[in-house]
Design a protein around this motif. Structure first.
Motif, PDB file in Angstrom:
ATOM      1  N   ARG A   1      23.597   1.253  -9.834  1.00 22.39           N
ATOM      2  CA  ARG A   1      23.762   1.157  -8.352  1.00 22.39           C
ATOM      3  C   ARG A   1      22.533   0.719  -7.584  1.00 22.39           C
ATOM      4  O   ARG A   1      22.357  -0.051  -6.950  1.00 22.39           O
ATOM      5  CB  ARG A   1      24.847   2.301  -7.895  1.00 22.39           C
ATOM      6  CG  ARG A   1      25.414   1.879  -6.551  1.00 22.39           C
ATOM      7  CD  ARG A   1      26.243   2.937  -6.069  1.00 22.39           C
ATOM      8  NE  ARG A   1      26.940   2.974  -4.914  1.00 22.39           N
ATOM      9  CZ  ARG A   1      26.179   3.383  -3.811  1.00 22.39           C
ATOM     10  NH1 ARG A   1      24.885   4.114  -3.990  1.00 22.39           N
ATOM     11  NH2 ARG A   1      26.787   3.215  -2.630  1.00 22.39           N
ATOM     12  N   ALA A   2      21.717   1.999  -7.886  1.00 24.30           N
ATOM     13  CA  ALA A   2      20.328   1.886  -6.807  1.00 24.30           C
ATOM     14  C   ALA A   2      19.548   0.412  -7.029  1.00 24.30           C
ATOM     15  O   ALA A   2      18.948  -0.119  -6.140  1.00 24.30           O
ATOM     16  CB  ALA A   2      19.478   3.092  -7.087  1.00 24.30           C
ATOM     17  N   VAL A   3      19.363   0.329  -8.174  1.00 21.33           N
ATOM     18  CA  VAL A   3      18.855  -1.006  -8.686  1.00 21.33           C
ATOM     19  C   VAL A   3      19.449  -2.381  -8.343  1.00 21.33           C
ATOM     20  O   VAL A   3      18.736  -3.146  -7.620  1.00 21.33           O
ATOM     21  CB  VAL A   3      18.437  -1.114 -10.283  1.00 21.33           C
ATOM     22  CG1 VAL A   3      18.169  -2.476 -10.569  1.00 21.33           C
ATOM     23  CG2 VAL A   3      17.794  -0.328 -10.714  1.00 21.33           C
TER      24      VAL A   3
ATOM     25  N   GLY B   1      17.200  -3.190  -5.570  1.00 25.01           N
ATOM     26  CA  GLY B   1      16.393  -4.106  -6.059  1.00 25.01           C
ATOM     27  C   GLY B   1      16.909  -5.624  -6.190  1.00 25.01           C
ATOM     28  O   GLY B   1      16.313  -6.518  -6.435  1.00 25.01           O
ATOM     29  N   GLY B   2      18.073  -5.702  -5.459  1.00 28.93           N
ATOM     30  CA  GLY B   2      18.772  -6.638  -5.191  1.00 28.93           C
ATOM     31  C   GLY B   2      19.109  -7.463  -6.706  1.00 28.93           C
ATOM     32  O   GLY B   2      18.997  -8.716  -6.556  1.00 28.93           O
TER      33      GLY B   2
ATOM     34  N   ALA C   1      11.447   7.111  -6.919  1.00 31.40           N
ATOM     35  CA  ALA C   1      10.163   6.462  -7.789  1.00 31.40           C
ATOM     36  C   ALA C   1      10.588   5.597  -8.794  1.00 31.40           C
ATOM     37  O   ALA C   1      10.200   4.458  -9.080  1.00 31.40           O
ATOM     38  CB  ALA C   1       9.153   7.432  -8.220  1.00 31.40           C
ATOM     39  N   LEU C   2      11.650   6.387  -9.771  1.00 28.59           N
ATOM     40  CA  LEU C   2      12.057   5.285 -10.879  1.00 28.59           C
ATOM     41  C   LEU C   2      12.615   4.119 -10.573  1.00 28.59           C
ATOM     42  O   LEU C   2      12.303   3.022 -11.003  1.00 28.59           O
ATOM     43  CB  LEU C   2      12.889   6.119 -11.517  1.00 28.59           C
ATOM     44  CG  LEU C   2      13.786   5.619 -12.640  1.00 28.59           C
ATOM     45  CD1 LEU C   2      12.617   5.107 -13.664  1.00 28.59           C
ATOM     46  CD2 LEU C   2      14.817   6.564 -13.418  1.00 28.59           C
ATOM     47  N   VAL C   3      13.575   4.144  -9.479  1.00 32.05           N
ATOM     48  CA  VAL C   3      14.135   2.751  -9.026  1.00 32.05           C
ATOM     49  C   VAL C   3      13.219   1.956  -8.512  1.00 32.05           C
ATOM     50  O   VAL C   3      13.085   0.694  -9.130  1.00 32.05           O
ATOM     51  CB  VAL C   3      15.002   3.211  -7.830  1.00 32.05           C
ATOM     52  CG1 VAL C   3      15.650   1.982  -7.144  1.00 32.05           C
ATOM     53  CG2 VAL C   3      16.296   4.165  -8.292  1.00 32.05           C
ATOM     54  N   LYS C   4      12.237   2.338  -7.611  1.00 31.00           N
ATOM     55  CA  LYS C   4      11.101   1.342  -7.238  1.00 31.00           C
ATOM     56  C   LYS C   4      10.377   0.733  -8.713  1.00 31.00           C
ATOM     57  O   LYS C   4      10.212  -0.355  -8.764  1.00 31.00           O
ATOM     58  CB  LYS C   4       9.874   2.085  -6.487  1.00 31.00           C
ATOM     59  CG  LYS C   4      10.330   2.354  -5.087  1.00 31.00           C
ATOM     60  CD  LYS C   4       9.204   2.549  -4.028  1.00 31.00           C
ATOM     61  CE  LYS C   4       9.337   3.532  -3.194  1.00 31.00           C
ATOM     62  NZ  LYS C   4      10.208   4.753  -3.185  1.00 31.00           N
ATOM     63  N   ASP C   5      10.059   1.843  -9.430  1.00 31.21           N
ATOM     64  CA  ASP C   5       9.147   1.250 -10.718  1.00 31.21           C
ATOM     65  C   ASP C   5      10.153   0.020 -11.401  1.00 31.21           C
ATOM     66  O   ASP C   5       9.836  -0.667 -12.047  1.00 31.21           O
ATOM     67  CB  ASP C   5       8.969   2.358 -11.509  1.00 31.21           C
ATOM     68  CG  ASP C   5       7.614   3.134 -11.024  1.00 31.21           C
ATOM     69  OD1 ASP C   5       7.159   2.430 -10.075  1.00 31.21           O
ATOM     70  OD2 ASP C   5       7.498   4.119 -11.612  1.00 31.21           O
ATOM     71  N   LEU C   6      11.238   0.511 -11.720  1.00 29.14           N
ATOM     72  CA  LEU C   6      12.273  -0.417 -12.341  1.00 29.14           C
ATOM     73  C   LEU C   6      12.329  -1.711 -11.816  1.00 29.14           C
ATOM     74  O   LEU C   6      11.974  -2.742 -12.537  1.00 29.14           O
ATOM     75  CB  LEU C   6      13.543   0.141 -12.518  1.00 29.14           C
ATOM     76  CG  LEU C   6      14.055   1.325 -13.451  1.00 29.14           C
ATOM     77  CD1 LEU C   6      15.215   1.888 -13.276  1.00 29.14           C
ATOM     78  CD2 LEU C   6      13.502   0.750 -15.090  1.00 29.14           C
TER      79      LEU C   6
ATOM     80  N   GLY D   1       4.482   7.317  -8.165  1.00 28.40           N
ATOM     81  CA  GLY D   1       4.096   7.508  -7.020  1.00 28.40           C
ATOM     82  C   GLY D   1       2.726   6.639  -6.934  1.00 28.40           C
ATOM     83  O   GLY D   1       1.809   6.870  -5.844  1.00 28.40           O
ATOM     84  N   ARG D   2       2.248   5.990  -7.870  1.00 32.08           N
ATOM     85  CA  ARG D   2       1.070   5.245  -7.944  1.00 32.08           C
ATOM     86  C   ARG D   2       1.393   3.431  -7.693  1.00 32.08           C
ATOM     87  O   ARG D   2       0.917   2.574  -7.820  1.00 32.08           O
ATOM     88  CB  ARG D   2       0.375   5.386  -9.013  1.00 32.08           C
ATOM     89  CG  ARG D   2      -1.274   5.431  -8.621  1.00 32.08           C
ATOM     90  CD  ARG D   2      -2.153   5.549  -9.666  1.00 32.08           C
ATOM     91  NE  ARG D   2      -2.847   4.425 -10.333  1.00 32.08           N
ATOM     92  CZ  ARG D   2      -2.249   3.805 -10.988  1.00 32.08           C
ATOM     93  NH1 ARG D   2      -1.492   4.014 -12.109  1.00 32.08           N
ATOM     94  NH2 ARG D   2      -2.940   2.493 -11.566  1.00 32.08           N
ATOM     95  N   GLY D   3       2.717   3.476  -7.181  1.00 30.52           N
ATOM     96  CA  GLY D   3       3.312   2.184  -6.979  1.00 30.52           C
ATOM     97  C   GLY D   3       3.382   1.368  -8.351  1.00 30.52           C
ATOM     98  O   GLY D   3       3.666   1.911  -9.265  1.00 30.52           O
ATOM     99  N   GLU D   4       2.695   0.047  -8.224  1.00 29.81           N
ATOM    100  CA  GLU D   4       3.106  -0.814  -9.371  1.00 29.81           C
ATOM    101  C   GLU D   4       2.265  -0.038 -10.630  1.00 29.81           C
ATOM    102  O   GLU D   4       1.188   0.127 -10.478  1.00 29.81           O
ATOM    103  CB  GLU D   4       2.434  -1.975  -9.177  1.00 29.81           C
ATOM    104  CG  GLU D   4       3.240  -3.314  -9.488  1.00 29.81           C
ATOM    105  CD  GLU D   4       3.099  -3.343 -10.990  1.00 29.81           C
ATOM    106  OE1 GLU D   4       4.200  -3.528 -11.795  1.00 29.81           O
ATOM    107  OE2 GLU D   4       1.878  -3.402 -11.481  1.00 29.81           O
ATOM    108  N   PRO D   5       3.033   0.224 -11.705  1.00 29.82           N
ATOM    109  CA  PRO D   5       2.295   1.001 -12.872  1.00 29.82           C
ATOM    110  C   PRO D   5       1.346  -0.285 -13.458  1.00 29.82           C
ATOM    111  O   PRO D   5       1.845  -1.458 -13.494  1.00 29.82           O
ATOM    112  CB  PRO D   5       3.414   1.296 -13.663  1.00 29.82           C
ATOM    113  CG  PRO D   5       4.728   0.330 -13.567  1.00 29.82           C
ATOM    114  CD  PRO D   5       4.362   0.282 -11.804  1.00 29.82           C
TER     115      PRO D   5
END
Lengths: 463, 976, 380
Positions: free
Chosen positions: B294-296, B300-301, B333-338, B972-976
């Motif tokens: 759901r979050a992605v 993330g659209g 953070a996970l959602v962002k990373d994904l 938390g370092r943004g783009e891995p």
């Protein structure tokens, strides 16, 4: 009129070395009689006890030889356990004898004469007990002789950089030197034994042992010289031996072993433990063999003073160790020292300090120094404490060293204890036998120091 | 468990001692009294005469030069994975198993189970010949009996049951088809209790077909694992570790480096490598996963799959999920990373995760475009029986539907959860046939037991991916009166009047000639076949398959299910044992003694429990508890374990087999239903008993000592230069000058996942003794290389570092100085040598080794080795007797060997010529070996890394091994 | 009276008081009545000087021996560690003298003490000596207990036992004893000899049996595990595990080992079609071929390849004549194929010859053929 010169304080006054009248003849009669008489029942009982202890030990040694060191509690990281503890302990016991016979001789402490012979004997026996362990504790004892640099078809040699090889040399030298020293002292006494025993096997034996000593002055001349030299050499030796033993630890890099203070600290500890053992044995001997007039309360008193002194030195050494750990700011050593008094084996460290430092302090009181029960109690405590000290140094240091992943506890097995018991059995068996068949007091030395034994003028004199 | 099923001793099956490895030492110790007598009287002295005479070959072998090893490519199957291996043989006997360097995926790496299963070949318990009604018989009689049984069964009109493991071999499949034609009543069931059945269920519902999923960890930048121990136990761990580790060793703080999110209840090997680890009950995984969907979608659209409406996901709003609350930050953070990673993301779930969780993972992968990039499902999976199928099957057996049953290489009597039901079912089958290697639990109640060849004695082919076909060839003729399973079937076919081929090799070659070899290939078949055997595989270029399409309605249904799952009071996770798998390696001393990579227990499987729960129940390691059913078992306080979660590994508690029996607890019985991996438990009840765990590592933390460095990428970047560059410590002595190579090693703690493959490889290569649980407890394990595992941080969610520890071959080795007889000394090539035969055993070196890597033979661990096991010893390495010190030699035998070859080829020895066993086995390639005197060598280059350090450098021992600090890549370092 | 004194060894005067005997000695010494000696149960200080003895020189000897010990120890350690058995341990130099000091010290002490103790007894005092007259005197009992004896000993004709006796009495001897020279019983009696020999023999037997036991029995008593008997299976070792007793197993037929691809051809003809000689014909390849040929082929095919070899003559075998036209027309590949597969009675030589050896042999066969039918231009 001025009063006579003020009396010396008690401590400085030379004390009586003998009680009552003792002539050379009475001395011989008192000391050299034992081989002639049947031992009392008590002696047989004691022998039975020590022999059975020895039997247990022999069984456990056989078990170890057959199955390997796995029969002991040793493991990784504690690769050394009871074996080396007992070795260091017994070598230490030996030191008192040499100290009394050599160092005190050099210091002309005349009170040593009465107890020197017994102390020397104990040295020999203690070193014999100690010598069992280095061989027994190896994985393949049948190759123990590889530690000696003997020429061999494979043209390989030992590693002279290894403290264990130093040990081999130190201990074997120590043993042989002590033996020579002891025998030298015995020769004149064997002569007396020879001449006071009637024909028979025993006379033959004493004749051979005495080498036909006849007390010629030309012989005494060299004899005195040799004895003096031996005393000097043995003094250096006795200090070196336990220093070398301490190198086994000090030269390694195990936290808690890697200490510059170890040599003096070990030597002091050795003498300490040795004196305790001497006191235990002498108190019993003088009572059962009624030699109280020769081994007087004064003797025991001065022995106890030495124990007290040594105890204080030990206290200083312990304190120094702790100080080193703290000052070095070395986390590994600091961790080890925390373990000495806390953690799984903390009780061992506490026992050590109690027995070696606190209990002997009662010897500050004269009454304690002269009460037999008190001194036996202290002596036993010190013996236990000194054994525990070696346990602390070896086991506690090893069981948690550098990498926490390898930390592991050490639990001794029945076999370990059996062998320890056996070594005591051996020691006291030898002591008992010695007491029956040999002069337990160096009579010729005693005679030489009896009142009126020496010419008062005309010719050089020592005192 | 033992008490329910007392060991059934099949007569004349084996000559091996029934009390097994530890029994050796146990027997010796029980013999105390007799022994003392022996010592006293010298009784029982037997002359140690050399029992071997010189026996040459009568017919000279072209490929065999006595004393020189040969290598054969072959294949090792485990579950649904087939590892292509390279087997080292001496004089026609296999002695070591490594990976096949020709294989495009494994590239010379393989599962340590393959390496360890060498012992399976030489297992003294192995069946020596066919057994009919408990008596040894010859093959003709056995096959006659079998054929007659099959005919009768066919005649009776009732079915014939054939249970096998997953069939990955097309040739075997074809043969089984042929058999089915001959026997109409035949029902063939493929049974893998350890397979990930929920994953299969999910695929079946989503795609209608089940595939062998292949994960491209080398492509994934963000990995999310739901109870998926892909580094330890989940499917093809070797390629997983290789790919994963490849993304864990950035040569600069800038990366590239992947980031691993782990959601799990217990602490798995994968959990120890997690960058973000969320200890959570398995029952919550479904909801969390759908919440991520759901979050992605919202953040993330990314479009939801057709047929799955957002409304169906309303229940899964992250901010409203109770179990998500404590981990809100990590999840954001996970959602962002994904979303950032897109098709470089990978979401996967393991057997303990619910079917819904698996469905959600597929949804996420396809939403992110990872499907087809990091996650591939192209190769159709063998049609395994699902848990329910198997349960039904047992019911049918009980109902008397089968007149005969053949169990081929499966052991349901052990892994079927309900002993009573199984016994009842078996009684209803008149003709019970066992085709297998060992007299195991199933064989114990079969009337006809047919021994088969070990895989090192067998021919076969395997197809686990569409582009590689691997071959299996025998290394040695069958050691006993055994046949290959397929050959037994061929005999049946012959007996049934449908002869197919005179032996399986013929069948195999025929199939390859007709079906595998390209029709248009000009080369003769013999050449083609030999070439394939030589490489061990055939590479093919398959045409691409269309991407799988998700069934949206199935997604919606799954979402509905996930919402309903209720958490249990306490949840017990049953996981495949990383060492014993499903129990088939129970009789393998190497694997039994190998410490569990996480708990560090060998010989057994304690119930791991979160420290919080343990404190609540006042339990310490080794205290016995009862779980209601089954017998009492010891517990283990496991840091990082979620509260209310228990974890137990399967595969222990066998009751047949001299080594396997009575070791550990049989977890299968707890499951209740076959292959169930997570169940709700009412609670644990302390029984008050105790059982010391055989722990190889007692102390879990570093106590603040700088011995195994671990930095986060950020810390690494922040490190000032002077901290990173290392200068030589001053020394009293002049450095010993070095001629020729100076052998050394670099170990990258960042790639090392701690799997322990090095331990097994070393044990096999160097004849390291197995000592048994008693001695392990005493701290006398003999492993030359061990993997230290240290926890940092709080017990609830610790960060873990694995550190392989072996002899450091110090320039200034403390052990050498103190050895009185120079048994250990320094070689010209810098190796810390050990002359076993000169060792007296003072153990001084062991005391003085700060790394504690020296091992002492406290007892005689080797001279009572059963004769068949002696064949597993590496002839190039001395077998050490009692009383001798031993340790890692850098595989000096391999170095000398390479030296010989170089001499023969008249060229200098290159450091790339030598790879020690641990290095070649390490699937993560974390261990690099070579010449550190040569600045251009690979190992020197790696050692110069900024992450490099020596363990206990301050002691001035100058180790030859450089460790590279482990790196973590927390969120938390943004783009891995 | 001389015959009275000639049998006298010494006259002993017994004293109880140390002071008295010292005075007596000091008085009697100047009178030179004989050699003065005293026998006492303990060392009486000053008596030695009173009877005119020079101080002992034991010290010097002990010092010397001690130094010798030090030097020997150092030399030995240096020689074993740095010369005879140079092994690097712990990164230390071979001659790391710091580590050698403890042993040097111990050896020094050992040498010194043994010198002091044993030299004193055996060299300076000439002990053991059980035949000394004084040991047989009545007074010896007292001497080793509490009496001090001053003795004037017979040192030549000047000695007169009566005078000596008087002198001692005058100087306050409590009692005087005349010690006669004891009658020696002969050294070598038959019994004595037999006893000695018997003892020596017994000693040898015991030692021999002991050494034998140590050598033969000890190393095989169970606990003493040695490494020469390995449970592993080395090359060429037999094994009781396999029924045929062979530790070395044949390769399973049909398997392919790395780097040992079986030949792709089934017959020499196929080989002939398939293969050409990959080796260039050069000096070395021909040389190598000659070696291979003479090692493996010449025994049957003859040194020149004409099939006329000792062996074939002896056994009447008919090996092919490699110089025949038939063979000359075969392609290199064919000959190679024959080497690998064998032909008629000829076995396969694949196990013995690696690939390049085989091709080299083929070259050499060509060389032989050409040598046998040399054309004119070849001679030029």
């Amino acid at each position: 009129m001025k009063p006579a010169t003020a009396p010396l304080p008690e401590a400085l006054r030379p004390f009586e070395l003998i009680e009552g009248v003792v002539t050379p003849a009475s001395l011989d009669h008192q000391v050299l009689q034992f081989p002639d008489r049947r031992p009392p029942r008590a002696w047989y009982v004691a022998l039975a006890v020590t022999l059975s202890a020895l039997a247990v030990g022999v069984f456990c040694m056989g078990y170890t030889l057959y199955f390997g060191i796995g029969a002991w509690g040793n493991n990784r990281p504690v690769a050394w356990g009871f074996g080396i503890i007992n070795f260091v302990f017994w070598v230490g016991i030996g030191h008192a004898g040499t100290l009394i016979s050599a160092i005190l001789f050099l210091f002309r402490a005349r009170w040593r004469n009465a107890i020197a012979r017994f102390a020397e004997a104990m040295t020999i026996f203690a070193v014999m007990c100690a010598a069992i362990f280095p061989v027994l504790h190896t994985g393949r004892p049948w190759f123990g002789y590889w530690l000696f640099p003997y020429p061999n078809e494979r043209a390989i040699w030992v590693n002279f950089r290894s403290p264990l090889v130093w040990d081999v040399f130190a201990v074997s030298t120590y043993f042989s030197v002590s033996l020579v020293f002891w025998y030298l002292g015995l020769v004149p006494d064997f002569a007396s034994m020879r001449d006071r025993t009637s024909e028979g096997l025993r006379k033959r034996i004493y004749t051979v042992l005495s080498l036909g000593w006849r007390g010629a002055t030309s012989h005494w001349l060299h004899y005195d010289k040799a004895y003096l030299l031996l005393a000097g050499l043995a003094t250096g030796l006795v200090i070196s031996v336990h220093s070398v033993v301490s190198f086994d630890f000090a030269v390694s890099l195990v936290p808690g072993w890697h200490m510059t203070i170890f040599p003096p600290y070990f030597v002091a500890g050795a003498i300490f433990a040795g004196f305790a053992m001497v006191v235990i044995v002498l108190t019993v001997v003088r009572k059962t063999m009624n030699l109280s007039n020769l081994i007087t309360d004064n003797h025991l008193d001065v022995m106890n003073r030495l124990i007290l002194a040594m105890s204080c030195i030990m206290g200083y050494a312990y304190f120094m160790e702790g100080g080193t750990a703290w000052y070095s700011a070395n986390p590994y050593i600091q961790h080890t020292f925390k373990n000495y008094v806390s953690g799984f084996y903390g009780w061992a460290g506490i026992t050590t300090v109690t027995c070696n430092i606190i209990i002997p302090q009662i010897f500050w009181f004269r009454r304690m120094r002269r009460s037999i029960p008190a001194m036996i109690f202290v002596a036993l405590a010190v013996t236990l404490g000194m054994w525990m000290e070696r346990f602390v140094i070896i086991v506690i240091s090893l069981h948690q060293d550098y990498l926490p992943s390898s930390w592991h506890l050490y639990i001794p097995t029945k076999i370990d204890f059996g062998i320890l018991l056996g070594s005591f059995g051996l020691f006291f068996t030898l002591v008992l036998l010695f007491a029956r068949v040999m002069p337990v007091i160096a009579t010729s030395e005693m005679k030489a120091s009896l009142p009126g034994a020496q010419a008062s003028h005309g010719g050089a004199s020592h005192e | 468990m033992g008490e329910h099923n007392p060991p059934v001793k099949l007569p004349i099956l084996t000559s091996a001692s029934q009390d097994g490895v530890d029994g050796v030492s146990r027997r010796r110790f029980l013999a105390l009294m007799g022994a003392s007598a022996a010592v006293a009287t010298g009784a029982g002295c037997k002359p140690a005469k050399d029992r071997a005479a010189v026996v040459p070959y009568t017919k000279k072998q072209e490929e065999i030069v006595p004393g020189i090893a040969d290598y054969y490519a072959s294949t090792f199957q485990e579950g649904e994975v087939a590892y292509s291996v390279l087997v080292k043989a001496r004089e026609g006997r296999p002695i070591h198993v490594e990976g096949n360097d020709e294989h495009p995926v494994y590239r010379g790496k393989t599962s340590f189970h393959a390496t360890a299963d060498l012992l399976g070949l030489y297992d003294p318990d192995r069946l020596r010949g066919p057994v009919l009604d408990g008596r040894l018989c010859d093959w003709n009689e056995a096959t006659d009996h079998l054929v007659r049984g099959l005919k009768d069964a066919a005649g009776s009109g009732r079915g014939i049951l054939l249970v096998t493991p997953a069939v990955l071999s097309p040739s075997r499949k074809a043969l089984l088809a042929r058999l089915a034609e001959a026997l109409p009543g035949l029902r063939h069931v493929q049974w893998e209790p350890a397979a990930d059945h929920s994953a299969r269920e999910a695929e079946r519902t989503l795609f209608g077909e089940v595939t062998l999923a292949r994960y491209h960890f080398d492509r994934a930048k963000v990995i999310v694992a739901f109870e998926a121990d892909f580094l330890g136990t989940l499917g093809d761990t070797v390629s997983a570790i290789a790919g994963f580790a490849g993304m864990r060793r950035p040569d600069s703080p800038a990366g590239p480096m992947n980031r691993l999110y782990v959601f799990e209840g217990g602490m798995s090997l994968t959990g120890t490598k997690a960058d973000v680890r969320v200890p959570i009950r398995p029952s919550a995984l479904g909801r969390i996963a759908f919440a991520l969907v759901r979050a992605v979608h919202l953040k993330g659209g990314r479009a939801l799959p057709a047929g799955l409406e957002l409304s169906a996901l309303d229940a899964f709003a992250l901010e409203r999920l109770p179990e998500a609350k404590p981990f809100a930050a990590q999840l954001d953070a996970l959602v962002k990373d994904l979303c950032a990673a897109g098709d470089k993301a990978m979401v996967l779930a393991g057997p303990a995760a619910s079917v819904e969780a698996h469905v959600a993972c597929h949804i996420l992968n396809s939403m992110l475009g990872a499907e087809g990039v990091t996650v591939l499902g192209e190769q159709a999976a063998p049609a395994l029986a699902s848990a329910d199928d198997f349960k039904k099957l047992v019911d049918e057996m009980t109902a008397g539907k089968f007149a005969a049953a053949i169990f081929w290489d499966v052991n349901p009597a052990y892994d079927y959860p309900d002993d009573g039901a199984w016994k009842a079912a078996m009684e209803k089958v008149p003709e019970r046939v066992r085709i297998g290697l060992l007299p195991d639990e199933t064989a114990a109640n079969c009337s006809l037991v047919l021994p088969v060849n070990h895989w090192l004695e067998s021919w076969n082919d395997f197809e686990t991916s569409r582009d590689v076909l691997t071959l299996q060839q025998p290394l040695v003729a069958p050691l006993y009166q055994t046949l290959q399973g397929e050959d037994i079937l061929l005999r049946c076919l012959a007996g049934l009047g449908r002869p197919a081929a005179e032996n399986y090799l013929g069948w195999l070659k025929e199939r390859w000639r007709s079906e595998v070899q390209p029709k248009d290939s000009p080369i003769p078949f013999a050449r083609f076949w030999n070439a394939c055997l030589h490489d061990g595989l055939l590479r093919r270029r398959p045409d691409p398959t269309p991407a799988r399409r998700l069934d949206g309605s199935a997604c919606a249904r799954a979402a509905g299910q996930a919402a309903k799952v209720a958490p249990g009071k306490m949840e017990l996770v049953l996981d495949v044992d990383p060492r014993l798998y499903d129990g088939r390696y129970g009789n393998n001393g190497w694997l039994q003694e190998m410490p569990d990579p996480v708990t560090k227990t060998s010989w057994g499987n304690p119930l791991s429990m979160s420290p919080v729960d343990a404190d609540r129940l006042h339990l310490k390691n080794g205290d016995m508890v009862s779980l209601g059913k089954g017998s009492a078992l010891p517990i283990m306080c496991q840091r990082g374990q979620a509260e209310g979660v228990l974890r137990l590994t399967l595969g222990h508690g066998r009751w047949q087999g001299s080594v396997a029996s009575q070791v550990g607890t049989r977890a299968w019985t707890l499951a209740g239903a076959p292959a169930r991996r997570v169940l709700s438990i009412d609670g644990v009840r302390p029984t008050g008993g105790r059982q010391e765990l055989a722990l190889s590592q007692d102390h879990d933390t570093k106590d603040g000592r700088d011995i195994a460095r671990q930095w986060s990428l950020a810390e690494y970047a922040r490190k000032p230069q002077h901290e990173l560059e290392r200068e030589e410590l001053p020394s009293l002595y002049a450095k010993q000058e070095q001629k020729g190579p100076r052998w050394g090693m670099a170990i990258d703690l960042s790639s090392c996942v701690g799997c322990g493959a090095c331990v097994v490889a070393c044990q096999s290569e160097n004849n390291v003794a197995v000592v048994g649980p008693e001695q392990v407890r005493k701290g006398r394990a003999m492993h030359w290389i061990r993997v230290d595992r240290y926890y940092e941080g709080d017990a609830a969610s610790p960060s873990v570092v694995h550190e392989p520890m072996l002899c450091q071959h110090c320039d200034n080795a403390p052990c050498e100085t103190v050895c009185p007889v120079q048994a250990t000394n320094h070689g010209p090539d810098g190796i810390n040598q050990m002359a076993y035969n000169r060792c007296v055993g003072t153990r001084y070196c062991a005391n003085n080794c700060p790394y504690k890597v020296r091992r002492f033979n406290y007892l005689d661990f080797t001279s009572e080795t059963p004769e068949s096991m002696q064949l597993a010893f590496n002839p190039e390495v001395t077998v050490r007797p009692r009383g001798v010190m031993e340790k890692c030699t850098f595989c000096v035998q391999r170095i000398r060997n390479a030296d010989q070859i170089a001499k023969r080829e008249k060229r200098p020895l290159r450091d790339t010529d030598v790879v020690p066993a641990c290095g070649s086995a390490c699937p993560a390639s974390a261990i690099v070996f070579g010449d550190i005197a040569n600045p251009e060598s690979g190992v020197s280059k790696i050692s110069r890394s900024n992450r490099g350090f020596h363990v206990l450098e301050e002691l001035g021992t100058k180790p030859a091994i450089t460790y590279l600090a482990a790196l973590k890549n927390p969120a938390g370092r943004g783009e891995p | 009276m001389n015959e009275a004194t000639s049998g006298t060894f010494a006259v002993l005067g017994l004293y109880s008081d140390a002071q008295k005997i010292v005075d007596a000695a000091n008085k009697i010494r100047p009178r030179k009545l004989g050699r003065l000696e005293a026998y006492t149960p303990y060392p009486v200080h000053g008596l030695d000087r009173a009877i005119g003895l020079a101080p002992s020189r034991l010290g010097a000897l002990v010092l010397g021996m001690g130094m010798l010990g030090t030097t020997l120890a150092l030399l030995f350690e240096w020689w074993t560690s740095a010369v005879d058995y140079p092994l690097v341990t712990g990164g230390k130099p071979l001659f790391s003298w710091q580590a050698f000091v403890p042993v040097m010290f111990e050896v020094t002490v050992l040498f010194a003490t043994f010198t002091a103790g044993l030299a004193m007894l055996f060299v300076f005092n000439k002990l053991p000596f059980f035949g000394h007259p004084v040991l047989h005197a009545k007074a010896i009992k007292d001497i080793t207990r509490d009496k001090l004896a001053l003795s004037i000993e017979n040192a030549g004709p000047a000695f007169d036992s009566e005078v000596a006796r008087q002198a001692l009495i005058d100087n306050g001897a409590e009692s005087v004893e005349i010690v006669p020279v004891p009658v020696w019983n002969p050294a070598f009696t038959l019994v004595g000899l037999l006893q000695t020999i018997g003892a020596i023999v017994a000693a040898c037997v015991v030692a021999g049996v002991g050494i034998y036991a140590v050598q033969k029995v000890l190393p095989i008593v169970p606990p003493m595990l040695h490494m020469h008997n390995q449970p592993k299976l080395n090359a060429f070792r037999s094994s009781t595990f396999f029924p045929d007793g062979r530790g070395m197993r044949p390769a399973v037929s049909g398997t392919v080992a790395r780097g040992h691809l079986p030949p792709a051809f089934a017959t020499p003809e196929e080989a002939g079609d398939m293969l050409g000689n990959p080796l260039p014909l050069t000096q070395q390849t021909a040389e190598r071929g000659r070696k291979v040929f003479s090692d493996h082929c010449a025994v049957c095919h003859g040194a020149v390849g004409d099939g006329m070899a000792l062996l074939s003559r002896a056994y009447g075998a008919k090996p092919g004549n490699l110089l025949s036209n038939e063979v000359r027309e075969h392609s290199d590949g064919f000959i190679y194929g024959v080497i690998v597969l064998g032909k008629n009675a000829m076995p396969s030589y694949a196990p013995d010859l690696d690939d390049s050896d085989r091709w080299a042999a083929v070259h050499y066969v060509r060389v032989l053929q050409r040598a046998q039918n040399a054309k004119d231009e070849d001679l030029r």
